[in-house]
Design a protein around this motif. Sequence first.
Motif, PDB file in Angstrom:
ATOM      1  N   LEU A   9       0.820  -1.253   0.078  1.00 23.45           N
ATOM      2  CA  LEU A   9       0.206  -0.161   0.036  1.00 23.45           C
ATOM      3  C   LEU A   9       0.676   1.162  -0.168  1.00 23.45           C
ATOM      4  O   LEU A   9       0.441   2.475   0.203  1.00 23.45           O
ATOM      5  CB  LEU A   9      -0.954  -0.017   1.102  1.00 23.45           C
ATOM      6  CG  LEU A   9      -2.145  -0.892   0.998  1.00 23.45           C
ATOM      7  CD1 LEU A   9      -2.720  -1.180   2.410  1.00 23.45           C
ATOM      8  CD2 LEU A   9      -2.937  -1.121   0.045  1.00 23.45           C
ATOM      9  N   GLY A  10       2.136   1.164  -0.370  1.00 22.47           N
ATOM     10  CA  GLY A  10       3.137   2.404  -0.314  1.00 22.47           C
ATOM     11  C   GLY A  10       3.394   3.194  -1.545  1.00 22.47           C
ATOM     12  O   GLY A  10       4.080   3.724  -1.905  1.00 22.47           O
ATOM     13  N   GLY A  11       1.953   3.435  -2.211  1.00 23.01           N
ATOM     14  CA  GLY A  11       2.028   4.397  -3.436  1.00 23.01           C
ATOM     15  C   GLY A  11       0.545   4.764  -3.519  1.00 23.01           C
ATOM     16  O   GLY A  11      -0.321   4.517  -2.870  1.00 23.01           O
ATOM     17  N   ASP A  12       0.608   5.833  -4.579  1.00 23.18           N
ATOM     18  CA  ASP A  12      -1.037   6.490  -4.842  1.00 23.18           C
ATOM     19  C   ASP A  12      -1.477   5.243  -5.571  1.00 23.18           C
ATOM     20  O   ASP A  12      -3.086   5.224  -5.110  1.00 23.18           O
ATOM     21  CB  ASP A  12      -0.502   7.599  -5.825  1.00 23.18           C
ATOM     22  CG  ASP A  12       0.070   8.707  -4.979  1.00 23.18           C
ATOM     23  OD1 ASP A  12      -0.194   8.911  -3.814  1.00 23.18           O
ATOM     24  OD2 ASP A  12       0.761   9.492  -5.668  1.00 23.18           O
ATOM     25  N   THR A  13      -1.102   4.622  -6.432  1.00 17.82           N
ATOM     26  CA  THR A  13      -2.011   3.591  -7.134  1.00 17.82           C
ATOM     27  C   THR A  13      -2.758   2.593  -6.319  1.00 17.82           C
ATOM     28  O   THR A  13      -3.893   2.431  -6.349  1.00 17.82           O
ATOM     29  CB  THR A  13      -1.250   2.869  -8.150  1.00 17.82           C
ATOM     30  OG1 THR A  13      -0.655   3.808  -9.176  1.00 17.82           O
ATOM     31  CG2 THR A  13      -1.923   1.967  -9.137  1.00 17.82           C
ATOM     32  N   LEU A  80      -6.346  -6.020  -3.120  1.00 19.04           N
ATOM     33  CA  LEU A  80      -7.643  -6.827  -2.506  1.00 19.04           C
ATOM     34  C   LEU A  80      -7.136  -7.876  -1.790  1.00 19.04           C
ATOM     35  O   LEU A  80      -7.887  -7.969  -0.755  1.00 19.04           O
ATOM     36  CB  LEU A  80      -8.172  -7.278  -3.832  1.00 19.04           C
ATOM     37  CG  LEU A  80      -9.427  -8.157  -3.600  1.00 19.04           C
ATOM     38  CD1 LEU A  80     -10.705  -7.353  -2.882  1.00 19.04           C
ATOM     39  CD2 LEU A  80     -10.077  -8.858  -5.012  1.00 19.04           C
ATOM     40  N   ALA A  81      -6.127  -8.722  -2.151  1.00 22.70           N
ATOM     41  CA  ALA A  81      -5.644  -9.683  -1.257  1.00 22.70           C
ATOM     42  C   ALA A  81      -5.407  -9.207   0.205  1.00 22.70           C
ATOM     43  O   ALA A  81      -5.769  -9.756   1.284  1.00 22.70           O
ATOM     44  CB  ALA A  81      -4.471 -10.516  -1.719  1.00 22.70           C
ATOM     45  N   VAL A  82      -4.717  -8.028   0.316  1.00 19.38           N
ATOM     46  CA  VAL A  82      -4.178  -7.486   1.458  1.00 19.38           C
ATOM     47  C   VAL A  82      -5.304  -7.088   2.345  1.00 19.38           C
ATOM     48  O   VAL A  82      -5.412  -7.294   3.637  1.00 19.38           O
ATOM     49  CB  VAL A  82      -3.131  -6.442   1.431  1.00 19.38           C
ATOM     50  CG1 VAL A  82      -2.921  -5.402   2.803  1.00 19.38           C
ATOM     51  CG2 VAL A  82      -1.804  -6.678   0.945  1.00 19.38           C
ATOM     52  N   GLU A  83      -6.132  -6.508   1.674  1.00 14.42           N
ATOM     53  CA  GLU A  83      -7.429  -6.046   2.521  1.00 14.42           C
ATOM     54  C   GLU A  83      -8.162  -7.069   3.008  1.00 14.42           C
ATOM     55  O   GLU A  83      -8.788  -7.018   4.158  1.00 14.42           O
ATOM     56  CB  GLU A  83      -8.304  -5.039   1.522  1.00 14.42           C
ATOM     57  CG  GLU A  83      -7.729  -3.710   1.194  1.00 14.42           C
ATOM     58  CD  GLU A  83      -7.526  -2.964   2.333  1.00 14.42           C
ATOM     59  OE1 GLU A  83      -8.372  -2.633   3.144  1.00 14.42           O
ATOM     60  OE2 GLU A  83      -6.446  -2.419   2.545  1.00 14.42           O
ATOM     61  N   MET A  84      -8.528  -8.073   2.105  1.00 21.90           N
ATOM     62  CA  MET A  84      -9.124  -9.261   2.442  1.00 21.90           C
ATOM     63  C   MET A  84      -8.567 -10.215   3.702  1.00 21.90           C
ATOM     64  O   MET A  84      -9.014 -10.408   4.780  1.00 21.90           O
ATOM     65  CB  MET A  84      -9.648 -10.145   1.402  1.00 21.90           C
ATOM     66  CG  MET A  84     -10.546  -9.737   0.457  1.00 21.90           C
ATOM     67  SD  MET A  84     -11.185 -10.435  -0.845  1.00 21.90           S
ATOM     68  CE  MET A  84     -12.025 -11.624   0.161  1.00 21.90           C
ATOM     69  N   TRP A 102      -2.495 -13.203 -11.132  1.00 21.89           N
ATOM     70  CA  TRP A 102      -2.175 -11.632 -11.388  1.00 21.89           C
ATOM     71  C   TRP A 102      -0.800 -11.194 -10.661  1.00 21.89           C
ATOM     72  O   TRP A 102      -0.221 -10.451 -11.067  1.00 21.89           O
ATOM     73  CB  TRP A 102      -3.374 -10.743 -11.466  1.00 21.89           C
ATOM     74  CG  TRP A 102      -4.183 -10.963 -12.548  1.00 21.89           C
ATOM     75  CD1 TRP A 102      -5.511 -11.789 -12.717  1.00 21.89           C
ATOM     76  CD2 TRP A 102      -4.142 -10.570 -13.993  1.00 21.89           C
ATOM     77  NE1 TRP A 102      -6.004 -11.849 -13.861  1.00 21.89           N
ATOM     78  CE2 TRP A 102      -5.300 -11.056 -14.513  1.00 21.89           C
ATOM     79  CE3 TRP A 102      -3.102  -9.680 -14.508  1.00 21.89           C
ATOM     80  CZ2 TRP A 102      -5.290 -10.565 -16.181  1.00 21.89           C
ATOM     81  CZ3 TRP A 102      -3.345  -9.350 -16.061  1.00 21.89           C
ATOM     82  CH2 TRP A 102      -4.282  -9.927 -16.426  1.00 21.89           C
ATOM     83  N   ILE A 103      -0.863 -11.309  -9.576  1.00 23.25           N
ATOM     84  CA  ILE A 103       0.049 -10.731  -8.423  1.00 23.25           C
ATOM     85  C   ILE A 103       1.560 -10.830  -9.137  1.00 23.25           C
ATOM     86  O   ILE A 103       2.389  -9.850  -8.857  1.00 23.25           O
ATOM     87  CB  ILE A 103       0.010 -11.159  -7.100  1.00 23.25           C
ATOM     88  CG1 ILE A 103      -1.591 -10.577  -6.361  1.00 23.25           C
ATOM     89  CG2 ILE A 103       1.091 -11.106  -6.202  1.00 23.25           C
ATOM     90  CD1 ILE A 103      -1.747 -11.324  -5.185  1.00 23.25           C
TER      91      ILE A 103
END
Length: 114
Positions: A9-13, A80-84, A102-103
């Motif tokens: 999560l270390g970026g704007d995207t 999505l994976a991190v959030e779930m 995809w990851i």
Amino acid sequence: MGWWSEDILGGDTPRDFQGSIYEKLGSNWQTSRSEKKRVFEQASTETLAGLIPTIVTQWGCGEPGEDFHTSETSIGYQVLAVEMMGCGAPISDSLRADMLKWIPLDGWAQEDED
């Protein structure tokens, strides 16, 4: 736009993905862990399966197979994976398969060992 950390999560995207994911699920990324889990558990399998492809298409990230499209899709599935996982929401086998497909295609991660 930029990156300030090697963290997922270390970026704007990824932060944009985070906001869009919860927006599409009718919630907010700043909500409690238990509320996030509830939101993911109440979402249909079809909704979760289409979440990242829908966001990438709406953002106009190119055509499938193009580098930019692939990179953005990879980042979306990472978020999505991190959030779930972060809230303990179950991940279906089919969604897990999409994540595993995809990851690893994240171009930046392939170039930078950190």
